[in-house]
Design an enzyme around this catalytic site. Structure first.
Site, PDB file in Angstrom:
ATOM      1  N   GLY A  46      12.539  -8.789 -15.800  1.00 48.16           N
ATOM      2  CA  GLY A  46      12.864 -10.016 -15.668  1.00 48.16           C
ATOM      3  C   GLY A  46      11.924 -10.456 -14.497  1.00 48.16           C
ATOM      4  O   GLY A  46      10.677  -9.576 -13.880  1.00 48.16           O
ATOM      5  N   GLN A  51       7.800 -15.835  -8.019  1.00 48.79           N
ATOM      6  CA  GLN A  51       6.781 -14.358  -7.457  1.00 48.79           C
ATOM      7  C   GLN A  51       5.715 -15.472  -8.754  1.00 48.79           C
ATOM      8  O   GLN A  51       5.049 -14.334  -8.336  1.00 48.79           O
ATOM      9  CB  GLN A  51       8.125 -13.199  -8.946  1.00 48.79           C
ATOM     10  CG  GLN A  51       9.131 -12.900  -8.192  1.00 48.79           C
ATOM     11  CD  GLN A  51       9.556 -12.210  -9.028  1.00 48.79           C
ATOM     12  OE1 GLN A  51      10.063 -11.834 -10.062  1.00 48.79           O
ATOM     13  NE2 GLN A  51       8.989 -10.078  -9.200  1.00 48.79           N
ATOM     14  N   CYS A  90      10.325  -3.720  -9.370  1.00 50.96           N
ATOM     15  CA  CYS A  90      10.322  -5.394  -9.029  1.00 50.96           C
ATOM     16  C   CYS A  90       9.084  -5.566  -9.293  1.00 50.96           C
ATOM     17  O   CYS A  90       8.508  -4.724  -8.563  1.00 50.96           O
ATOM     18  CB  CYS A  90      10.849  -5.487  -8.243  1.00 50.96           C
ATOM     19  SG  CYS A  90       9.678  -7.572  -7.433  1.00 50.96           S
ATOM     20  N   LEU A  91       8.115  -6.883  -9.739  1.00 52.17           N
ATOM     21  CA  LEU A  91       7.048  -6.976 -10.336  1.00 52.17           C
ATOM     22  C   LEU A  91       6.537  -7.139  -9.103  1.00 52.17           C
ATOM     23  O   LEU A  91       4.835  -6.765  -8.316  1.00 52.17           O
ATOM     24  CB  LEU A  91       7.032  -7.745 -10.661  1.00 52.17           C
ATOM     25  CG  LEU A  91       7.221  -7.445 -13.050  1.00 52.17           C
ATOM     26  CD1 LEU A  91       6.599  -8.611 -13.432  1.00 52.17           C
ATOM     27  CD2 LEU A  91       6.345  -5.959 -13.208  1.00 52.17           C
ATOM     28  N   HIS A 132      19.272  -9.678  -9.762  1.00 55.63           N
ATOM     29  CA  HIS A 132      18.123  -9.184  -9.066  1.00 55.63           C
ATOM     30  C   HIS A 132      17.308 -10.292  -9.138  1.00 55.63           C
ATOM     31  O   HIS A 132      17.044 -11.030  -8.563  1.00 55.63           O
ATOM     32  CB  HIS A 132      17.622  -8.083 -10.362  1.00 55.63           C
ATOM     33  CG  HIS A 132      16.079  -7.705  -9.443  1.00 55.63           C
ATOM     34  ND1 HIS A 132      15.677  -6.896  -8.674  1.00 55.63           N
ATOM     35  CD2 HIS A 132      14.632  -8.678  -9.202  1.00 55.63           C
ATOM     36  CE1 HIS A 132      14.444  -6.568  -8.499  1.00 55.63           C
ATOM     37  NE2 HIS A 132      14.154  -8.142  -9.451  1.00 55.63           N
ATOM     38  N   GLU A 133      17.350 -11.503 -10.593  1.00 57.80           N
ATOM     39  CA  GLU A 133      16.678 -12.685 -10.214  1.00 57.80           C
ATOM     40  C   GLU A 133      17.167 -13.740  -9.678  1.00 57.80           C
ATOM     41  O   GLU A 133      16.729 -14.279  -9.088  1.00 57.80           O
ATOM     42  CB  GLU A 133      16.587 -13.050 -12.130  1.00 57.80           C
ATOM     43  CG  GLU A 133      15.523 -12.017 -12.607  1.00 57.80           C
ATOM     44  CD  GLU A 133      14.779 -11.085 -12.307  1.00 57.80           C
ATOM     45  OE1 GLU A 133      13.167 -12.084 -11.573  1.00 57.80           O
ATOM     46  OE2 GLU A 133      13.948  -9.986 -12.275  1.00 57.80           O
ATOM     47  N   HIS A 136      16.219 -13.074  -5.745  1.00 59.14           N
ATOM     48  CA  HIS A 136      14.850 -13.754  -5.766  1.00 59.14           C
ATOM     49  C   HIS A 136      14.753 -15.312  -5.529  1.00 59.14           C
ATOM     50  O   HIS A 136      14.362 -15.940  -5.071  1.00 59.14           O
ATOM     51  CB  HIS A 136      13.984 -13.756  -7.080  1.00 59.14           C
ATOM     52  CG  HIS A 136      13.161 -12.210  -7.214  1.00 59.14           C
ATOM     53  ND1 HIS A 136      12.254 -12.126  -5.840  1.00 59.14           N
ATOM     54  CD2 HIS A 136      13.133 -11.577  -7.922  1.00 59.14           C
ATOM     55  CE1 HIS A 136      11.956 -11.472  -6.446  1.00 59.14           C
ATOM     56  NE2 HIS A 136      12.733 -10.505  -7.365  1.00 59.14           N
TER      57      HIS A 136
HETATM   58 CO    CO Z   1      11.814  -8.961  -8.724  1.00 56.09          CO
END
Ligand code: CO
Length: 152
Positions: A46, A51, A90-91, A132-133, A136
């Site tokens: 995701g 991000q 997480c990226l 999670h997304e 963000h």
């Molecule tokens: Co993330």
């Protein structure tokens, strides 16, 4: 445009609240396309717009389930049930994994690229990714909720 740079931990932009998308413009659609390209380049599950440095309420998710390619515009949690403590990353935090408690089942309402509202129900990995997304978009990061963290 294509690939976007993923913003890493420590950058203030990850801590800001993203704004609602008022209109699914061509600019929003190309941002979504770029987010997919970026997510795929990392083999990620995701990615949320902040991000890639854009403070708009947009996210893309692909847990690897067949035919799944979820685009969320202005997502909103309708209901959450149960809880599960599982590993996630997480990226924006390369090399870090944490155990995070997330809902086991989550129902989310969002707008699609056609501008229409839809509802998605996620369980397990998908529930975790949705949670999670959406976090963000409010400047909440998995490290805030992690029960434990370790280097991957
Ligand atoms: Co993330």
């Amino acid at each position: 445009m294509g690939l976007r740079n993923v913003i890493l931990e420590g950058d203030e932009v990850l801590r800001k609240r993203s704004k609602e998308v008022k209109e699914v413009s061509g600019r929003i659609l190309s941002l979504l396309d770029d987010m997919w390209e970026t997510l795929e380049s990392y083999n990620g599950i995701g990615l949320a717009a902040p991000q890639v440095g854009v403070l708009r309420r947009l996210a893309v998710i692909d847990t690897g389930a067949e035919g799944e390619r979820i685009e969320l515009i202005n997502p909103r949690i309708i209901s959450a049930e149960g809880s599960a403590e599982e590993e996630e990353g997480c990226l924006s935090f390369p090399g870090l994994i944490g155990i995070v408690e997330r809902p086991q089942r989550l129902t989310v309402e969002a707008m699609g690229r056609d501008g229409k509202l839809f509802t998605i129900e996620g369980e397990g990995l998908l529930a975790k990714a949705l949670s999670h997304e959406i976090d963000h978009l409010d400047g909440v990061l998995f490290v805030d909720k992690a029960i434990s963290l370790e280097e991957a």
